[in-house]
Design a protein around this motif. Structure first.
Motif, short mmCIF file in Angstrom:
data_model
loop_
_atom_site.label_atom_id
_atom_site.label_comp_id
_atom_site.label_asym_id
_atom_site.label_seq_id
_atom_site.Cartn_x
_atom_site.Cartn_y
_atom_site.Cartn_z
N GLN A 123 -4.33 -22.27 -1.04
CA GLN A 123 -5.30 -22.54 -0.94
C GLN A 123 -6.34 -23.13 -1.24
OE1 GLN A 123 -5.59 -21.34 2.99
NE2 GLN A 123 -7.21 -23.09 3.25
N TRP A 124 -6.81 -23.75 -2.14
CA TRP A 124 -7.78 -24.74 -2.77
C TRP A 124 -6.81 -26.35 -2.92
CZ3 TRP A 124 -7.67 -27.86 -6.40
CH2 TRP A 124 -8.95 -28.48 -7.30
N THR A 180 -4.71 -27.03 -0.40
CA THR A 180 -5.12 -27.36 0.54
C THR A 180 -6.22 -27.55 0.96
OG1 THR A 180 -3.26 -25.55 1.58
CG2 THR A 180 -4.73 -26.21 3.59
N ASP A 181 -7.64 -26.92 0.54
CA ASP A 181 -8.62 -27.27 0.94
C ASP A 181 -8.60 -29.05 -0.19
OD1 ASP A 181 -8.68 -24.80 2.57
OD2 ASP A 181 -9.81 -24.06 0.84
N CYS A 220 -8.13 -32.02 2.15
CA CYS A 220 -9.44 -33.01 2.90
C CYS A 220 -10.23 -33.63 2.67
CB CYS A 220 -9.64 -31.58 3.50
SG CYS A 220 -8.91 -29.53 4.30
N TYR A 221 -9.91 -34.08 1.37
CA TYR A 221 -10.35 -35.38 1.06
C TYR A 221 -10.00 -36.19 0.86
CZ TYR A 221 -14.54 -31.83 0.84
OH TYR A 221 -15.41 -31.02 0.98
#
Length: 491
Positions: free
Chosen positions: A85-86, A88-89, A92-93
């Motif tokens: 999940q990290w 994936t997050d 986003c940048y």
């Protein structure tokens, strides 16, 4: 009659013991054949357990397997969804990522992307520091300006000298409300844990964790020589240090063994790669303590630190949350990528067969291959075992330089003055498959040329090994080299 019955009982009992013993030896041999991939290791371990049976079996279970123990492995498995999940997050940048690699760097960065799930990262400022005093002053200054948190992880923390200034700065930071966490290897930092500093730090509010602590129980449930070898300092998840230097004052550390002062380099980084390093730290912390540190905040720390987009950085390492065999594959990839020049600096040189073949193949296809090693070594095993490879290297055209002004502890690789690896990784079995390591991969000509100047300074303080003189060495030295190489699986 009684004596006859006792003789029968003794024979039966002895036979059962012998049967149990050989069943155990056979089971161990089958385990070696099943779990060991490299034929040289299989042969050495089988010879060991059959030539010195009891000691050989004990040594195999104590030193041959890289498992962390059930507790740590279970914690790591529970973290997989959190890690995914990290990743994936952070994707986003997109402005912090780049896949515009140089031709030399492309194979290694593609390997990292496919195996670790993250592209190369841009927007970082990076500075090489190769003077101990400058390193200490820079670290203390960043500690004094910390706003939220400070984390450290080291193999060795040896109290005394200027290192104590860092301890005092940490205590002052904690007392003004900064979260401070320290992880230190149990074996490497044994003198620290026997000193007064752990008590003083904990009383000041600093969390101090003894990593991979040795005990009788650990002997049976995990590999006892598995060590936390990373070297990182993290400030506010945005500033980071890594490199070869332990927290020791070179004027005091191992001063009595006659090898001179330790020579190291560190890099100071600002930018998104520091956040990735902070996440590695948080994973190590949870695996060791069972407590979760909140994932590094992405928003504030994803700001581009520099408009320089040609400096691309990737992180590689080993441990439960890194892909298996990542370091070995990365080193092979970078060696085979060399076209003009390959310069390796390492204090410990006991490579795998694959790596020695790759280095020799590079030299034989016309690459200028240079290996810089310390003339004096703190490990007598490594000093002699590493020499087994010198003949093959020299015959292939590899230039070997032996540094004379102290113990060269720097760990770097530069390919064609474009691609660099810098961190804690030695070219030995321990770094390849056992210890927890970390290193930065940097695709940038300017940085690589700066690092190359430091390597050239090492060469200027070294003597080149002459192939003709090497072959004239005494016969007993050859025997000692082969003897110590026999213990290669343990080195």
């Amino acid at each position: 009659m009684f004596r006859h019955e006792m003789n029968i009982f003794y024979k039966i009992f002895s036979g059962l013991l012998l049967l149990i013993y050989w069943l155990f030896v056979s089971k161990t041999a089958l385990k070696i054949l099943k779990k060991t991939r490299y034929i040289i290791f299989i042969i050495l371990w089988l010879l060991f357990i059959y030539m010195i049976p009891i000691l050989g079996i004990v040594a195999y279970f104590a030193f041959s397997q890289s498992y962390f123990g059930k507790k740590r492995t279970k914690r790591a498995r529970k973290m997989y969804p959190y890690i995914n999940q990290w990743i994936t997050d952070i994707k986003c940048y997109p402005h912090i990522f780049s896949n515009n690699y140089s031709d030399i760097a492309s194979p290694l960065f593609k390997l990292c992307e496919n195996r670790q799930g993250i592209n190369g990262i841009i927007g970082n400022k990076i500075q090489i520091i190769n003077n101990f005093t400058d390193i200490i002053q820079s670290i203390i200054q960043d500690i004094q300006h910390a706003n939220h948190n400070i984390e450290m992880i080291f193999y060795i923390w040896k109290p005394g000298g200027r290192v104590d200034e860092i301890a005092k700065s940490l205590i002052a930071a904690s007392q003004r409300g900064i979260y401070c966490r320290i992880m230190l290897d149990s074996v490497g930092s044994i003198s620290f844990f026997r000193s007064c500093w752990p008590v003083i730090m904990r009383q000041a509010g600093i969390e101090v964790v003894e990593v991979l602590k040795l005990s009788i129980r650990s002997f049976f449930f995990r590999r006892i020589d598995l060590r936390q070898h990373r070297k990182m300092i993290l400030v506010d998840n945005y500033i980071a240090y890594t490199g070869s230097m332990n927290l020791v004052d070179p004027k005091l550390f191992k001063h009595n063994i006659g090898i001179g002062q330790w020579v190291d380099i560190m890099v100071r980084i600002e930018g998104p790669i520091s956040t990735l390093m902070s996440f590695v730290y948080s994973c190590d912390w949870e695996i060791e303590t069972g407590k979760r540190i909140l994932a590094p905040s992405l928003g504030n720390n994803m700001v581009i630190a520099s408009c320089e987009k040609e400096l691309i950085i990737q992180l590689i390492g080993s441990g439960l949350n890194f892909p298996e065999d990542m370091i070995h594959q990365s080193l092979l990839t970078i060696i085979y990528s060399a076209r003009k020049q390959l310069v390796i600096t390492t204090p410990y040189f006991i490579p795998s067969n694959d790596i020695i073949y790759a280095i020799c193949a590079a030299a034989m296809r016309g690459v200028n291959v240079i290996i810089i090693l310390p003339l004096y070594n703190d490990s007598i095993f490594v000093k002699w075992a590493s020499r087994v490879f010198f003949s093959e290297l020299l015959e292939a055209g590899v230039k070997i330089y032996q540094y004379e002004k102290g113990f060269l502890h720097t760990k770097t690789i530069i390919v064609d003055e474009q691609l660099s690896i810098l961190g804690t990784i030695n070219i030995d079995m321990r770094s390849l498959w056992i210890n927890l390591e970390i290193a930065l991969v940097i695709d940038n000509t300017v940085f690589s040329k700066q690092l190359a100047k430091i390597q050239q300074d090492y060469i200027s303080c070294s003597q080149q090994l002459d192939i003709h003189l090497w072959y004239k060495r005494r016969w007993w030295k050859y025997i000692i080299e082969q003897f110590f190489y026999f213990f290669g699986p343990l080195l």
